[in-house]
Design a protein around this motif. Structure first.
Motif, PDB file in Angstrom:
ATOM      1  N   PHE A  39      29.709  53.920  89.624  1.00  0.00           N
ATOM      2  CA  PHE A  39      31.228  54.049  89.675  1.00  0.00           C
ATOM      3  C   PHE A  39      31.407  55.555  90.178  1.00  0.00           C
ATOM      4  O   PHE A  39      32.541  55.804  90.626  1.00  0.00           O
ATOM      5  N   ILE A  40      30.489  56.532  89.889  1.00  0.00           N
ATOM      6  CA  ILE A  40      30.780  57.934  90.368  1.00  0.00           C
ATOM      7  C   ILE A  40      29.617  58.355  91.188  1.00  0.00           C
ATOM      8  O   ILE A  40      28.397  57.953  90.532  1.00  0.00           O
ATOM      9  N   THR A  41      29.859  59.184  92.133  1.00  0.00           N
ATOM     10  CA  THR A  41      28.451  59.470  92.924  1.00  0.00           C
ATOM     11  C   THR A  41      28.080  60.789  92.442  1.00  0.00           C
ATOM     12  O   THR A  41      29.100  61.786  92.384  1.00  0.00           O
ATOM     13  N   PRO A  42      26.827  61.059  92.313  1.00  0.00           N
ATOM     14  CA  PRO A  42      26.390  62.500  91.762  1.00  0.00           C
ATOM     15  C   PRO A  42      26.485  63.411  92.576  1.00  0.00           C
ATOM     16  O   PRO A  42      26.485  63.012  94.044  1.00  0.00           O
ATOM     17  N   THR A  43      26.700  64.663  92.386  1.00  0.00           N
ATOM     18  CA  THR A  43      26.655  65.942  93.212  1.00  0.00           C
ATOM     19  C   THR A  43      25.136  66.092  93.818  1.00  0.00           C
ATOM     20  O   THR A  43      24.918  66.040  94.903  1.00  0.00           O
ATOM     21  N   SER A  44      24.307  65.937  92.691  1.00  0.00           N
ATOM     22  CA  SER A  44      22.830  65.981  93.083  1.00  0.00           C
ATOM     23  C   SER A  44      22.089  65.276  91.969  1.00  0.00           C
ATOM     24  O   SER A  44      22.640  65.037  90.874  1.00  0.00           O
ATOM     25  N   GLY A  45      20.816  65.247  92.317  1.00  0.00           N
ATOM     26  CA  GLY A  45      19.948  64.864  90.993  1.00  0.00           C
ATOM     27  C   GLY A  45      19.462  63.037  91.211  1.00  0.00           C
ATOM     28  O   GLY A  45      19.852  62.789  92.171  1.00  0.00           O
ATOM     29  N   LYS A  46      18.897  62.550  90.393  1.00  0.00           N
ATOM     30  CA  LYS A  46      18.180  61.373  90.792  1.00  0.00           C
ATOM     31  C   LYS A  46      18.431  60.521  89.577  1.00  0.00           C
ATOM     32  O   LYS A  46      18.183  60.869  88.522  1.00  0.00           O
ATOM     33  N   ILE A  47      18.678  59.063  89.621  1.00  0.00           N
ATOM     34  CA  ILE A  47      18.730  58.138  88.642  1.00  0.00           C
ATOM     35  C   ILE A  47      17.618  57.032  89.156  1.00  0.00           C
ATOM     36  O   ILE A  47      17.788  56.602  90.170  1.00  0.00           O
ATOM     37  N   ASP A  48      16.838  56.896  88.353  1.00  0.00           N
ATOM     38  CA  ASP A  48      15.734  55.754  88.498  1.00  0.00           C
ATOM     39  C   ASP A  48      15.768  54.758  87.419  1.00  0.00           C
ATOM     40  O   ASP A  48      15.672  54.967  86.272  1.00  0.00           O
ATOM     41  N   LEU A  49      15.675  53.462  88.110  1.00  0.00           N
ATOM     42  CA  LEU A  49      15.756  52.304  86.922  1.00  0.00           C
ATOM     43  C   LEU A  49      14.533  51.360  87.381  1.00  0.00           C
ATOM     44  O   LEU A  49      14.587  50.957  88.320  1.00  0.00           O
ATOM     45  N   GLY A  50      13.620  51.444  86.364  1.00  0.00           N
ATOM     46  CA  GLY A  50      12.495  50.260  86.326  1.00  0.00           C
ATOM     47  C   GLY A  50      11.853  50.816  87.666  1.00  0.00           C
ATOM     48  O   GLY A  50      11.252  49.985  88.483  1.00  0.00           O
ATOM     49  N   GLY A  51      11.599  52.125  87.759  1.00  0.00           N
ATOM     50  CA  GLY A  51      10.862  52.557  89.087  1.00  0.00           C
ATOM     51  C   GLY A  51      11.581  52.459  90.279  1.00  0.00           C
ATOM     52  O   GLY A  51      11.065  52.977  91.141  1.00  0.00           O
TER      53      GLY A  51
END
Length: 345
Positions: A52-64
């Motif tokens: 619902f919100i877009t990160p400015t930077s960084g990474k989100i990994d779900l199940g690889g």
């Protein structure tokens, strides 16, 4: 179910960083609680995971799989909101099936999933009712069933119990926790209620000003806080500023001399009220004057003035005959008197 890995996550609004380089791992089947004061970045973090919100930077990994920039409907997540977010004109069954319908699930499969989800939360008999015909606790369970029906890789809970009264909140806490454990649901929850986090979570993550201050098991955070903020935020704690004047001796700024472990250093002494033992006679590590007695049902709390420093002590059984103005002895295990760096250290 799947594991969640967050790396160097940042969210900035103009010059304000709401989340500042956050790193967090949620293991498969684990329930993790993000908690902290209002504005600490916990809800923003949850909403970035949900999409619902877009990160400015960084990474989100779900199940690889990198889901950082995917839209919400492509993330295989499900969220339970603080406000329940039920459609008032739809029946319970229709509310539970809404996400399935949006995913183009066939009617026979959809009906089976709706029935199964409602049975999980023990509301199968209310499938044809409208939300306005349900109690707050029942509405919350419908919202949970709607999330479970889509078989998400991770369940996201946004202050899910804050609208319930205290008694019902306690009941639903245990219901959700039991269901989460039975299903092995990977779960990330946001709450401002420390007791709720202690009861429900495998791991607690305490945030302040967009930064993780400490993460670990509830026991770790309660018994071994990393700093003054965590010690004060998780549970009741005496926090006394001062300095170590000799091995095993901490002198408060007021002049009170308090015993601590001989091999520790710090400018703040942290001591839980329940770790202090009170004695009618003037014996123990310190002596003071009772200034307040507060009966709290399961325990009684005593405020004791020790040479200008107030220490709070709690007991399960009230001290017979103790009254405001009485002199009393205080004792504690020096290993329970933790020394922490001050906020300006």
């Amino acid at each position: 179910m799947a594991s969640l890995k967050i790396q160097s996550l940042v969210k900035r609004y103009g010059e304000t960083e709401v989340v500042r380089g956050l790193d967090l791992d949620v293991a498969e089947g684990e329930m993790v609680a993000l908690l902290g004061p209002s504005g600490c970045g916990k809800t923003t973090t949850l909403r970035m995971v949900a999409g619902f919100i877009t990160p400015t930077s960084g990474k989100i990994d779900l199940g690889g799989k990198d889901i950082t920039m995917l839209p919400p409907h492509q993330r295989d997540t499900a969220m339970v909101f603080q406000s329940y977010a039920l459609f008032p004109h739809m029946t319970v069954a229709a509310n539970v099936g809404f996400g399935l319908e949006m995913r183009k699930i066939g009617k026979s499969d959809r009906d089976a999933r709706i029935k199964n989800a409602l049975e999980m939360v023990q509301l199968g008999h209310l499938a044809d009712r409208l939300p306005k015909q349900l109690s707050g606790g029942q509405q919350q369970r419908v919202a949970l069933a709607r999330a479970l029906a889509v078989n998400p890789s991770i369940l996201l809970l946004d202050e899910p119990l804050s609208n319930l009264d205290a008694k019902l909140r306690a009941e639903v806490q245990h219901e959700i926790r039991a269901l989460q454990q039975r299903l092995g649901l990977t779960t990330l929850m946001v709450t401002h209620d420390q007791e709720e986090a202690l009861i429900m979570a495998d791991k607690m993550v305490v945030m302040e000003a967009g930064i993780i201050q400490q993460q670990g098991t509830p026991t770790d955070l309660y018994e071994s806080p990393a700093n003054v903020f965590v010690a004060g935020f998780i549970g009741r704690c005496n926090l006394v500023e001062g300095a170590v004047t000799a091995p095993g001796t901490f002198r408060a700024n007021s002049g009170a001399s308090l015993a601590c472990a001989p091999d520790t250093m710090g400018t703040v002494l942290a001591l839980r009220p329940e770790h202090i033992t009170l004695a009618p006679m003037q014996t123990g590590k310190a002596t003071g004057t009772i200034t307040r007695i507060t009966y709290l049902g399961a325990q009684t709390e005593y405020a004791v003035n020790v040479d200008g420093t107030t220490l709070f002590a709690s007991t399960r059984t009230p001290l017979a005959g103790a009254a405001i103005g009485d002199q009393i002895g205080l004792d504690w295990d020096v290993c329970q008197a933790r020394l922490l760096a001050g906020t300006n250290a």
